[in-house]
Design an enzyme around this catalytic site. Structure first.
Site, PDB file in Angstrom:
ATOM      1  N   GLY A 532       0.771  -1.235   0.000  1.00 37.45           N
ATOM      2  CA  GLY A 532       0.000   0.000   0.000  1.00 37.45           C
ATOM      3  C   GLY A 532       0.794   1.272   0.000  1.00 37.45           C
ATOM      4  N   SER A 694      -3.916  -5.001  -4.606  1.00 38.79           N
ATOM      5  CA  SER A 694      -5.183  -5.622  -4.178  1.00 38.79           C
ATOM      6  C   SER A 694      -6.142  -5.773  -5.355  1.00 38.79           C
ATOM      7  CB  SER A 694      -5.840  -4.794  -3.064  1.00 38.79           C
ATOM      8  OG  SER A 694      -5.013  -4.695  -1.940  1.00 38.79           O
ATOM      9  N   GLY A 859      -5.659  -6.692   0.683  1.00 41.53           N
ATOM     10  CA  GLY A 859      -4.333  -6.997   1.199  1.00 41.53           C
ATOM     11  C   GLY A 859      -3.534  -5.772   1.591  1.00 41.53           C
ATOM     12  N   GLU A 860      -3.725  -4.663   0.885  1.00 37.89           N
ATOM     13  CA  GLU A 860      -3.036  -3.425   1.234  1.00 37.89           C
ATOM     14  C   GLU A 860      -3.753  -2.675   2.347  1.00 37.89           C
ATOM     15  OE1 GLU A 860      -0.608  -3.885  -2.425  1.00 37.89           O
ATOM     16  OE2 GLU A 860      -2.663  -4.371  -1.934  1.00 37.89           O
ATOM     17  N   THR A 861      -5.063  -2.498   2.192  1.00 38.95           N
ATOM     18  CA  THR A 861      -5.826  -1.611   3.068  1.00 38.95           C
ATOM     19  C   THR A 861      -5.681  -1.957   4.536  1.00 38.95           C
ATOM     20  OG1 THR A 861      -7.476  -1.954   1.327  1.00 38.95           O
ATOM     21  CG2 THR A 861      -8.038  -0.412   3.090  1.00 38.95           C
TER      22      THR A 861
END
Length: 899
Positions: A532, A694, A859-861
């Site tokens: 991210g 993501s 996956g990033e958030t």
């Protein structure tokens, strides 16, 4: 030499070896038991090499054979259980989702068994202490603790496997179904890069690296090195037939920037550790010995450590291709120009401001980087590495090496973590070049120190920002500027720089906003994605300012956020309305947990150890900016199952269960054993795009649904119910799904438009304790509320949330990279079992029209809200307002002194 006698996995063994040889090398090299992993350069810190010796878990990388007792009983992960007959510990790890990339799992399994054999019902604290020598970058540790406790209950008979087994007879969608490869990881059967058997004639490579941060290469003398025993050759840039430059952006993306990063440096090194030559030898030891004999004459140049230095008047360009170190300047203008935003700030009843600095951070995967290459039976150069973008990397490598596309094949190895580290090419060019040159299989394995030193990094960012609000608590405007440290090459920085503009301001209504961002070259590691990029940094800025504004106005931090959260019809900072507005509902879900946590903190705080609670949130776009595409094939099999062909790479985030779950649902509830996945080979799969940003759940997920629907339509159209019917009627068995999304309004020079179709949201709460005398911060608990649409697999989502919160804690408190100093996982600040927080996960599910089956990636958030939540909790506890991370004890003490 000594004769060692011991029992290994129930078999008595005799071995003649040097007394100082490591037990890890004996287990892997002499007995071929590759389930025991190599991670931390024989420091005994990561625990991936843990085995059981005489009933105790030991780290085999620090045990010399001289210290293995005569007749010792040694058990590795392979001796605990197999895929056909797994041990209760291995089953529990699978059922509890304690396995993501799986590289650390064998060491976890052996440590767990040793503990449970000694203490069948350990407490959480006992588990944390027993595992203090084991690291996991993926899971956040909570699921591992649950797995150990579940294994204890299974072993004692308190629960049966039938009670925890998930019924997947009608598919996996919406169920806590373990990943398909869980048991292969838990038993040590899955082979990662360094585990793959290679022919005896394999050549081994070591890289000659620059000891300077910035220098011109005057000459390279390889003559003496080539005479060294076992050396086959030494390669330099002169041996590369192609451009020797890696293109990191699609053609036509920018007219200004051109590919500059070489596989091997030819004229200049831009930062410490850059490669200037590669020694190719019969053994690793031969290659290591020859590295020091290569003579490189450098003209050392001044080092530009920060954008402030590299952009000052008179600073020479770091790259000869450009006349300045300023690569890109970008803007966000919402509700008018800079003057309009500044006027709104000036007219605001309340204004808060801060100057923030975030660190350069390493990915800190437990598996050191590695790659192999060989010429296959079709005459193609075949590369094997843990790439998350086999088609993209194949294109880049063809350009750099001058190889036709049909002569290069890329295979994704099972990956011991990535977090976007393998979104860029690292060591693959060296083995490909050597295989081309010497026509023999080639292999390279970095040390952990080398992996950390040379890989790309999360960029350092300096942000100045001010936020305005009305007296009744409505945000009015945001004005900011930032400098991004791109490092020694422009790389992927321009591609993701605009994410900084989109993520600042979060999910809050802002009538006016103005921002300017500058991307500058420095003599540091190049910037690339680390879970991210931009989202983590700008969530930190946003949420600290929002907390400061709530305090300025005398408002409760959660209620102030609720008042300003996006509501139906609000426009984002980039000017677009959204498909859904879940953030206010997420705050409502957190409210009772927040009230309970704040009451608990007030009750338990003491003058010496003050406790506090903080909130943080964030947003992320789940496609490539401005447009995305993915292609998938689905093929009907003789047993009426299917094979899905898609390059949805699995580096631990759950690519395997993602493909299986979506295909299972799209085909009406097919059991998972009827869904096979082919994903790792560029020669066997269509291009589904890279596993970054993501993007895969929505983009490739939609392509899977389209391919499945095409298959079902064909069967309905021709009145076929089975594979046999399709064959009898001579109908095709393979169908394609090609999903394409193109922005209806590409982002313009003001940062306005539609960058993404889908967003995911996170909201975190941190409960911390601050030791006033030392400045040490203990994160007691992290709670998350996430909305990524319809949840496909709760177990996988929970794993991402817990791992993201833990990585966010590392970003906030411990992690930073400094070239030449950060040479280990320990020095990098990776969170461990002792300092990682308890975690709790909650979800709201808002259907995403553009998602796959209503869901998108996260996956990033999941990492974004944790750092600001921790900083806000530190302030709530102690009054120390932090703007720089990591919030080390020294910085906390300094903030306390400032009052």
């Amino acid at each position: 030499m000594r004769l060692s006698r011991f029992t290994l996995n129930g078999i008595k063994q005799e071995l003649v070896c040097e007394g100082d040889r490591r037990l890890l090398d004996v287990i892997r090299g002499d007995f071929g038991l590759t389930g025991t992993k190599r991670g931390c350069d024989n420091e005994g810190y990561c625990g991936a090499c843990a085995v059981i010796m005489d009933g105790k878990a030991v780290r085999s990388c620090v045990v010399a054979m001289d210290h293995v007792p005569e007749g010792a009983v040694i058990e590795t992960v392979e001796g605990i259980g197999t895929i056909a007959h797994p041990h209760a510990v291995q089953k529990a790890f699978a059922y509890e989702g304690a396995i993501q990339c799986g590289y650390c799992t064998p060491g976890m399994v052996t440590t767990a068994k040793a503990l449970l054999d000694r203490r069948p019902n350990p407490s959480e604290e006992e588990i944390r202490q027993a595992f203090r020598g084991n690291l996991c970058r993926c899971t956040g540790y909570s699921s591992i603790i649950r797995a150990v406790q579940t294994a204890g209950r299974l072993m004692s008979g308190e629960v049966s496997e039938d009670e925890i087994r998930v019924d997947t007879s009608d598919g996996t969608f919406g169920k806590r179904a373990p990943r398909p490869n869980s048991l292969s990881k838990a038993t040590g059967a899955l082979r990662y890069g360094d585990d793959v058997p290679m022919p005896q004639n394999t050549l081994h490579l070591k890289v000659v690296r620059s000891p300077h941060h910035h220098a011109n290469i005057m000459s390279i003398d390889i003559s003496e090195a080539e005479k060294m025993p076992g050396v086959i050759g030494v390669l330099t840039a002169k041996d590369i037939p192609g451009s020797n430059r890696l293109p990191y952006r699609p053609p036509g993306y920018s007219a200004k920037l051109v590919p500059t990063e070489p596989i091997l440096c030819d004229t200049r090194v831009t930062h410490l550790g850059r490669p200037v030559a590669v020694v190719v030898a019969e053994t690793v030891r031969h290659a290591e010995a020859a590295v020091g004999v290569v003579k490189v004459d450098y003209e050392v140049l001044p080092r530009h450590e920060t954008p402030l230095q590299s952009l000052r008047e008179g600073a020479a360009p770091i790259l000869s291709e450009y006349d300045s170190n300023l690569m890109v300047t970008s803007h966000l203008r919402k509700g008018g120009d800079q003057a309009a935003a500044e006027q709104a700030i000036a007219e605001s009843a309340a204004v808060v401001a801060g100057s923030f600095a975030t660190p350069r951070i390493a990915h800190l995967t437990i598996e050191p980087d590695n790659a192999m290459a060989f010429v296959d039976e079709d005459g193609r150069i075949t590369i094997m590495s843990k790439s998350v973008a086999v088609h993209l990397h194949r294109m880049q490598m063809c350009a750099a090496l001058g190889v036709p596309p049909d002569k290069l094949r890329w295979i994704e190895n099972p990956s011991g973590g990535s977090f976007d580290s393998k979104s860029v090419i690292t060591c693959e060019g060296y083995v490909a070049l050597a295989a081309m040159k010497f026509r023999r299989p080639c292999k390279i394995v970095y040390t952990m120190a080398e992996t950390i030193l040379v890989a790309s990094k999360r960029a350092r960012v300096w942000v100045n920002a001010k936020l305005g609000a009305t007296s009744d608590g409505r945000l009015t405007a945001l004005v900011y500027d930032f400098d991004l440290d791109a490092g020694g090459y422009e790389g992927v920085a321009e591609l993701v720089m605009n994410r900084y503009h989109k993520c600042i301001g979060g999910a809050y209504t802002l009538p006016k906003a103005y921002g300017e961002g500058r991307m500058a070259l420095t003599n540091s590691n190049p910037f690339s994605s680390v879970r991210g990029p931009g989202g983590v940094e700008m969530a930190l800025v946003t949420e600290v300012l929002v907390d400061m504004m709530a305090e300025r106005l005398g408002a409760d931090p959660l209620e102030f956020r609720y008042q300003n959260a996006w509501k139906e019809g609000d426009r984002a900072n980039w000017g677009a309305t959204l498909d859904c507005y879940p953030y206010a509902g997420m705050l409502e879900k957190l409210r009772p947990l927040y009230l309970a946590a704040t009451a608990k903190a007030r009750h338990e705080t003491t003058p010496a150890r003050k406790r506090g609670v903080g909130i943080g949130g964030g947003i992320w776009g789940c496609e490539m900016d401005g447009g995305d595409r993915s292609t998938v094939w689905v093929e009907l099999n003789p047993d009426d199952g299917v094979t899905v062909y898609a390059t949805w790479a699995d580096s631990g985030q759950g690519g395997d269960i993602g493909v299986v779950t979506i295909a299972s649902k799209a085909l009406g509830g097919l059991p998972p054993e009827k869904v096979r996945v082919v994903s790792r080979d560029s020669s066997l799969t269509p291009n589904s795009g890279p596993s970054v940003a993501s993007r895969q759940t929505a983009t490739t997920g939609n392509a899977i649904c389209m391919a499945c629907e095409a298959l079902l339509n064909a069967m309905r159209e021709h009145d076929c119910k089975t594979y046999a019917d399709m064959v009898r009627k001579q109908r095709p068995l393979r169908y394609e799904g090609a999903y394409v999304w193109q922005s209806p309004a590409p982002i313009d020079k003001d940062g306005q438009g539609v960058p993404w179709r889908n967003l995911s949201y996170v909201l975190n709460m941190a409960e911390v304790e601050v030791e006033i005398a030392t400045g040490k911060v203990n994160v007691l608990k992290m709670t998350s509320v996430v909305d990524a649409g319809v949840i496909h697999n709760p177990l996988a989502v929970e794993g991402q949330c817990e791992g993201g919160m833990n990585m966010g804690a590392g970003f906030a408190l411990w992690e930073a990279f400094e070239p030449g100093q950060t040479d280990s996982l320990l020095a990098g600040g990776i969170p461990n079992f002792v300092n990682s927080p308890k975690t709790e996960c909650h979800y709201t599910e808002t259907f995403r029209v553009g998602g796959a089956l209503g869901g998108v990636g996260l996956g990033e958030t999941v990492m974004f809200g944790a750092p600001p939540a921790i900083l806000n909790a530190i302030y709530d506890a102690s009054g120390a307002r932090m703007f720089d991370v990591p919030a080390t004890p020294e910085r906390v003490l300094a903030a306390l002194a400032r009052g």
